[in-house]
Design a protein around this motif. Sequence first.
Motif, PDB file in Angstrom:
ATOM      1  N   ILE A   2     -48.979   1.141  -2.888  1.00  0.00           N
ATOM      2  CA  ILE A   2     -49.743   2.339  -2.675  1.00  0.00           C
ATOM      3  C   ILE A   2     -50.631   1.866  -1.405  1.00  0.00           C
ATOM      4  CG2 ILE A   2     -51.818   3.735  -3.443  1.00  0.00           C
ATOM      5  CD1 ILE A   2     -50.428   3.222  -6.390  1.00  0.00           C
ATOM      6  N   MET A   8     -49.641   9.500  -2.616  1.00  0.00           N
ATOM      7  CA  MET A   8     -50.054   9.071  -3.790  1.00  0.00           C
ATOM      8  C   MET A   8     -51.472   8.440  -3.464  1.00  0.00           C
ATOM      9  SD  MET A   8     -48.506   6.420  -6.499  1.00  0.00           S
ATOM     10  CE  MET A   8     -47.515   7.305  -7.313  1.00  0.00           C
ATOM     11  N   ALA A  75     -48.322  -2.245 -12.474  1.00  0.00           N
ATOM     12  CA  ALA A  75     -46.851  -1.782 -12.167  1.00  0.00           C
ATOM     13  C   ALA A  75     -46.480  -0.759 -13.203  1.00  0.00           C
ATOM     14  CB  ALA A  75     -45.964  -2.994 -12.187  1.00  0.00           C
ATOM     15  N   ARG A  76     -46.678  -0.715 -14.330  1.00  0.00           N
ATOM     16  CA  ARG A  76     -46.290   0.185 -15.502  1.00  0.00           C
ATOM     17  C   ARG A  76     -46.938   1.428 -15.223  1.00  0.00           C
ATOM     18  NH1 ARG A  76     -47.470  -4.282 -18.973  1.00  0.00           N
ATOM     19  NH2 ARG A  76     -49.252  -3.426 -19.651  1.00  0.00           N
ATOM     20  N   HIS A  77     -48.096   1.787 -14.274  1.00  0.00           N
ATOM     21  CA  HIS A  77     -48.749   2.798 -13.841  1.00  0.00           C
ATOM     22  C   HIS A  77     -48.297   3.104 -12.455  1.00  0.00           C
ATOM     23  CE1 HIS A  77     -50.921   3.609 -17.629  1.00  0.00           C
ATOM     24  NE2 HIS A  77     -50.892   1.965 -17.831  1.00  0.00           N
ATOM     25  N   SER A  78     -47.424   2.546 -12.179  1.00  0.00           N
ATOM     26  CA  SER A  78     -47.075   2.720 -10.478  1.00  0.00           C
ATOM     27  C   SER A  78     -47.984   2.392  -9.407  1.00  0.00           C
ATOM     28  CB  SER A  78     -46.509   4.047 -10.348  1.00  0.00           C
ATOM     29  OG  SER A  78     -45.322   4.500 -11.192  1.00  0.00           O
ATOM     30  N   PRO A  80     -48.523  -0.917  -7.891  1.00  0.00           N
ATOM     31  CA  PRO A  80     -48.270  -2.297  -7.559  1.00  0.00           C
ATOM     32  C   PRO A  80     -49.381  -2.913  -6.798  1.00  0.00           C
ATOM     33  CG  PRO A  80     -47.004  -0.734  -6.201  1.00  0.00           C
ATOM     34  CD  PRO A  80     -47.605   0.117  -7.249  1.00  0.00           C
TER      35      PRO A  80
END
Length: 121
Positions: A2, A8, A75-78, A80
Amino acid sequence: MIRAGDPMTLNIDQVWAVLDELSDPEIPVLSLRDLGILRDVRTDEHGTLEIVITPTYSGCPAISQIEDDVRAALARHSMPARVVTQLSPAWTTDWMSESGKEKLVDRKSTRLNSSHITISY
């Protein structure tokens, strides 16, 4: 990654909310934030998300686990991120949240000092 200015948009409050869910691997009653290990959420000059952590002491055996936990949770929440371990200034109990200190005081025979935390039951 990001990056600042991407469609995003990076929301620092959302990053902190994800990090608040992480507990210390050695003292699970405390979150990493309560313990004062999570020092900063920032982006580098390229807009890459960076999480700055400071271990409770330089030889902390849990630091690799903490780094992995931080990266995996984000990472689980996009989200990184790169984890940056910063040893100076050295961690101190002054960095603990009042909530974290209260959680420890609520435990039997809790002892705190600036270089090590010991909880005995």
